[in-house]
Design an enzyme around this catalytic site. Structure first.
Site, PDB file in Angstrom:
ATOM      1  N   GLY A 109      53.300 101.838  89.319  1.00 46.67           N
ATOM      2  CA  GLY A 109      54.705 101.598  89.627  1.00 46.67           C
ATOM      3  C   GLY A 109      55.377 100.597  88.702  1.00 46.67           C
ATOM      4  O   GLY A 109      54.830  99.536  88.422  1.00 46.67           O
ATOM      5  N   SER A 110      56.576 100.880  88.237  1.00 42.26           N
ATOM      6  CA  SER A 110      57.211 100.033  87.239  1.00 42.26           C
ATOM      7  C   SER A 110      58.672 100.449  87.055  1.00 42.26           C
ATOM      8  O   SER A 110      59.204 101.208  87.843  1.00 42.26           O
ATOM      9  CB  SER A 110      56.447 100.132  85.912  1.00 42.26           C
ATOM     10  OG  SER A 110      56.113 101.481  85.637  1.00 42.26           O
ATOM     11  N   ARG A 111      59.314  99.916  85.978  1.00 42.35           N
ATOM     12  CA  ARG A 111      60.734 100.201  85.754  1.00 42.35           C
ATOM     13  C   ARG A 111      60.990 100.362  84.266  1.00 42.35           C
ATOM     14  O   ARG A 111      60.349  99.705  83.444  1.00 42.35           O
ATOM     15  CB  ARG A 111      61.575  99.037  86.300  1.00 42.35           C
ATOM     16  CG  ARG A 111      63.004  99.392  86.638  1.00 42.35           C
ATOM     17  CD  ARG A 111      63.715  98.206  87.246  1.00 42.35           C
ATOM     18  NE  ARG A 111      64.525  97.497  86.270  1.00 42.35           N
ATOM     19  CZ  ARG A 111      64.995  96.279  86.439  1.00 42.35           C
ATOM     20  NH1 ARG A 111      64.711  95.593  87.529  1.00 42.35           N
ATOM     21  NH2 ARG A 111      65.750  95.717  85.512  1.00 42.35           N
TER      22      ARG A 111
ATOM     23  N   MET B 210      60.215 103.620  88.786  1.00 40.59           N
ATOM     24  CA  MET B 210      59.174 104.646  88.872  1.00 40.59           C
ATOM     25  C   MET B 210      58.191 104.279  89.977  1.00 40.59           C
ATOM     26  O   MET B 210      57.576 103.212  89.936  1.00 40.59           O
ATOM     27  CB  MET B 210      58.413 104.729  87.544  1.00 40.59           C
ATOM     28  CG  MET B 210      59.234 105.206  86.378  1.00 40.59           C
ATOM     29  SD  MET B 210      58.339 105.048  84.801  1.00 40.59           S
ATOM     30  CE  MET B 210      58.677 103.333  84.409  1.00 40.59           C
TER      31      MET B 210
END
Length: 209
Positions: A163-165, A81
């Site tokens: 922002g990340s996953r 993301m």
């Protein structure tokens, strides 16, 4: 239509807005900056309604598929993301939460392979799990479910700041032949089916009544 936001994001945006109003006494530029930050925060924490895919293991996040690999005897699909994506996470499949485990770690870019060592929260269901992974700037993971909660496919299960996953470890019977996505594909939480499960295949061949 009233736009929906994550409640925590509204609080952050309000802080930035108030700071901007107070700063207006000294500098119009500071006031403008506060308003811009407030708008950015609201945009980041938006929480749109979704038409959930009726079958398949759906994406847990908006973004691009960044990982497809074996994790033991399972397939793991990760979605990166960016800061402009919706960061509300959704359940890939229905089920009851068996475990919620938070693991401290690093804060490396979520799109890198090293991000597997980042701070993460794993939500374990009966036959699959979801792993929410922090990025270098995203240091807050907020699961919204607890052990014993039962969720439906596409239901909200948490969010990550910036922002990340988000990864899904698929049920053991799912193989690469069952995947509907490839690395680099654009996906949407709750809407995009990542793979079809054995249950989906059985339902597809059952005669209609």
């Amino acid at each position: 239509m009233v736009r929906r936001f994550v409640p925590q994001g509204v609080r952050y945006a309000l802080v930035a807005f108030v700071a901007g109003v107070l700063a207006a006494v000294r500098s119009p530029f500071a006031a403008a900056a506060g308003l811009l930050v407030s708008g950015f925060v609201l945009q980041f924490y938006r929480d749109p309604e979704r038409r959930v895919a009726p079958t398949g293991a759906v994406s847990p996040a908006d973004g691009r598929v960044s990982v497809i690999r074996e994790a033991g005897d399972r397939l793991r699909v990760g979605v990166y993301m960016s800061a402009t994506d919706v960061h509300v996470n959704r359940a890939p499949l229905g089920g009851t939460v068996r475990e919620v485990t938070r693991r401290p770690g690093a804060y490396k870019p979520a799109f890198s392979k090293d991000s597997d060592e980042n701070e993460q929260v794993e939500l374990v269901f009966e036959d699959h799990s979801v792993v929410l992974i922090a990025g270098w700037f995203a240091r807050r993971i907020h699961p919204s479910v607890a052990v014993g909660d039962t969720v439906q496919r596409g239901e909200r299960i948490g969010h990550i700041s910036f922002g990340s996953r988000a990864d899904v470890v698929l049920p053991p019977e799912v193989t690469r032949d069952d995947l509907t996505v490839e690395e680099g594909d654009r996906v949407y939480a709750g809407q995009t089916a990542l793979a079809y499960t054995e249950t989906d295949r059985h339902e597809a061949v059952e005669p209609s009544s």
